[in-house]
Motif scaffolding. Structure first.
Motif, short mmCIF file in Angstrom:
data_model
loop_
_atom_site.label_atom_id
_atom_site.label_comp_id
_atom_site.label_asym_id
_atom_site.label_seq_id
_atom_site.Cartn_x
_atom_site.Cartn_y
_atom_site.Cartn_z
N CYS A 166 0.86 -1.18 0.00
CA CYS A 166 0.00 0.00 0.00
C CYS A 166 0.89 1.23 0.00
CB CYS A 166 -0.96 0.01 1.19
SG CYS A 166 -0.14 0.05 2.80
N HIS A 167 0.28 2.41 -0.12
CA HIS A 167 1.10 3.62 -0.20
C HIS A 167 1.64 4.04 1.16
CE1 HIS A 167 2.70 7.43 -1.33
NE2 HIS A 167 1.91 8.06 -0.50
N ALA A 168 0.75 4.29 2.12
CA ALA A 168 1.17 4.91 3.38
C ALA A 168 1.37 3.93 4.51
CB ALA A 168 0.14 5.96 3.80
N GLY A 169 0.48 2.93 4.63
CA GLY A 169 0.54 2.00 5.75
C GLY A 169 -0.85 1.58 6.15
N VAL A 170 -0.95 0.95 7.32
CA VAL A 170 -2.23 0.43 7.79
C VAL A 170 -2.43 0.83 9.25
CG1 VAL A 170 -2.13 -1.52 6.20
CG2 VAL A 170 -1.25 -1.78 8.52
N ARG A 171 -3.68 0.78 9.67
CA ARG A 171 -3.99 1.10 11.07
C ARG A 171 -3.88 -0.17 11.91
NH1 ARG A 171 -5.50 5.28 13.77
NH2 ARG A 171 -5.72 6.45 11.81
N PRO A 172 -3.02 -0.16 12.94
CA PRO A 172 -2.88 -1.33 13.81
C PRO A 172 -4.22 -1.72 14.43
CG PRO A 172 -1.12 0.23 14.21
CD PRO A 172 -2.10 0.92 13.30
N GLY A 173 -4.45 -3.02 14.56
CA GLY A 173 -5.66 -3.52 15.18
C GLY A 173 -6.83 -3.70 14.24
N VAL A 174 -6.69 -3.21 13.00
CA VAL A 174 -7.74 -3.36 11.99
C VAL A 174 -7.31 -4.41 10.98
CG1 VAL A 174 -9.07 -2.19 10.18
CG2 VAL A 174 -8.46 -0.96 12.28
N PRO A 175 -8.15 -5.40 10.68
CA PRO A 175 -7.76 -6.41 9.70
C PRO A 175 -7.37 -5.77 8.38
CG PRO A 175 -9.78 -7.06 10.84
CD PRO A 175 -9.50 -5.65 11.25
N LEU A 176 -6.41 -6.36 7.70
CA LEU A 176 -5.93 -5.77 6.45
C LEU A 176 -7.04 -5.60 5.43
CD1 LEU A 176 -2.48 -7.58 6.06
CD2 LEU A 176 -2.96 -5.31 7.01
N GLU A 177 -7.96 -6.54 5.40
CA GLU A 177 -9.04 -6.45 4.41
C GLU A 177 -10.08 -5.40 4.77
OE1 GLU A 177 -10.10 -9.77 7.33
OE2 GLU A 177 -8.31 -9.03 6.30
N ALA A 178 -9.97 -4.82 5.98
CA ALA A 178 -10.94 -3.82 6.42
C ALA A 178 -10.30 -2.43 6.60
CB ALA A 178 -11.61 -4.26 7.72
N GLN A 179 -9.13 -2.23 6.06
CA GLN A 179 -8.44 -0.95 6.22
C GLN A 179 -9.20 0.19 5.54
OE1 GLN A 179 -5.54 -0.08 7.92
NE2 GLN A 179 -5.66 -2.13 8.84
N ASP A 180 -9.13 1.36 6.18
CA ASP A 180 -9.80 2.55 5.68
C ASP A 180 -9.00 3.19 4.55
OD1 ASP A 180 -11.88 4.80 6.20
OD2 ASP A 180 -9.96 5.85 6.25
N ARG A 181 -9.69 3.71 3.57
CA ARG A 181 -9.04 4.36 2.42
C ARG A 181 -8.10 5.47 2.87
NH1 ARG A 181 -10.08 5.40 -2.99
NH2 ARG A 181 -9.47 7.47 -3.70
N HIS A 182 -8.55 6.31 3.79
CA HIS A 182 -7.73 7.43 4.24
C HIS A 182 -6.44 6.95 4.88
CE1 HIS A 182 -6.43 10.80 6.82
NE2 HIS A 182 -6.91 11.55 5.84
N ASP A 183 -6.52 5.90 5.68
CA ASP A 183 -5.32 5.36 6.31
C ASP A 183 -4.35 4.80 5.28
OD1 ASP A 183 -6.00 5.99 8.92
OD2 ASP A 183 -7.06 4.11 9.24
N LEU A 184 -4.85 4.07 4.30
CA LEU A 184 -3.97 3.49 3.28
C LEU A 184 -3.21 4.55 2.50
CD1 LEU A 184 -6.36 0.69 1.97
CD2 LEU A 184 -4.25 0.35 3.27
N LEU A 185 -3.79 5.75 2.40
CA LEU A 185 -3.18 6.84 1.65
C LEU A 185 -2.39 7.81 2.52
CD1 LEU A 185 -6.14 7.79 -0.72
CD2 LEU A 185 -4.01 6.66 -1.39
#
Length: 249
Positions: A166-185
């Motif tokens: 992904c571009h930016a990263g992921v939010r800890p504690g949230v499954p990868l398949e449920a990551q928020d668009r804003h967080d991924l960017l």
């Protein structure tokens, strides 16, 4: 492998598949062209059974060769499905500007003038709204539709084997398949400071570092190419991992 996830040391690409991930380009077509050619030479030399080249987003702003970058990526991703590109926050900023919904946003205030200039359009962050509307229209007319269509179609993530791209990263504690668009960017500190493992090793860019940051739970490949002249990529095959660098002034 642990109940929490997998570490970089143990992570593996799918059998028979070689992966390359390339950090933020930011308008440095010279670096990107050199890196892409080097990777393709390796693939041909090693006669790789199957492969993917994954660009991690942020193709525009600051480097000065943005039109060339988008022209190359729009063409090659349409011709070769094994070359893949992810959305970055700067790329989305340009789309927001072109939509007319945000004329004073990331694009305008963080390097968009070089992107506009690469298409022969002058942009000033201090311009009044009426002039900014004219700039937006001029850029819409100057950009090939293939460039805009390419950017609109960019996905937010890819998964291969034990790796999540992904571009930016992921939010800890949230499954990868449920990551928020804003967080991924956009995400930074909550992700960068997290010490625990994720479900997969996260391969990302977004936050510039002097050299690739290889951690047990993530790898940051953004080495600030537009300013440093250093573009970084990583090859992943089986459990093998190898960094590649292209440096130009």
């Amino acid at each position: 492998m642990t109940s929490e996830g997998i570490s970089f040391e143990e992570a593996a690409a799918p059998e028979g598949l070689r992966l390359y991930a390339i950090g933020d380009i930011h308008g440095r077509f010279d670096l990107m062209a050199e890196m892409h050619a080097r990777i393709m030479d390796e693939i041909r030399r090693d006669r790789s059974e199957d492969w993917r080249i994954i660009y991690l987003g942020d193709y525009i702003d600051r480097g000065g060769q943005e039109a060339q970058v988008l022209d190359f990526l729009a063409q090659i991703t349409s011709e070769e499905p094994r070359v893949q590109a992810l959305a970055g926050n700067h790329d989305q900023g340009l789309l927001e500007f072109l939509s007319g919904n945000s004329l004073d946003n990331l694009f305008v205030n963080n390097g968009g003038e070089t992107t506009a200039a690469s298409y022969g359009v002058a942009l000033s962050a201090d311009a009044p709204r009426e002039e900014m509307q004219r700039t937006r229209q001029a850029l819409l007319e100057a950009m090939p539709q293939s460039h805009i269509a390419f950017m609109r179609a960019l996905p937010l993530s890819f998964t291969y084997g034990d790796y999540f791209f992904c571009h930016a990263g992921v939010r800890p504690g949230v499954p990868l398949e449920a990551q928020d668009r804003h967080d991924l960017l956009w995400i930074r500190q909550e992700f960068l400071r997290h010490q625990g493992l994720f479900g997969k090793v996260i391969i990302h860019g977004h936050t510039p570092v002097r050299r690739a940051d290889v951690c047990p739970n993530r790898v940051n490949l953004d080495t600030g190419a537009w300013r440093s002249g250093l573009l970084t990529a990583m090859m992943l095959e089986g459990k093998r991992k190898r960094l590649l660098e292209v440096a130009l002034s």
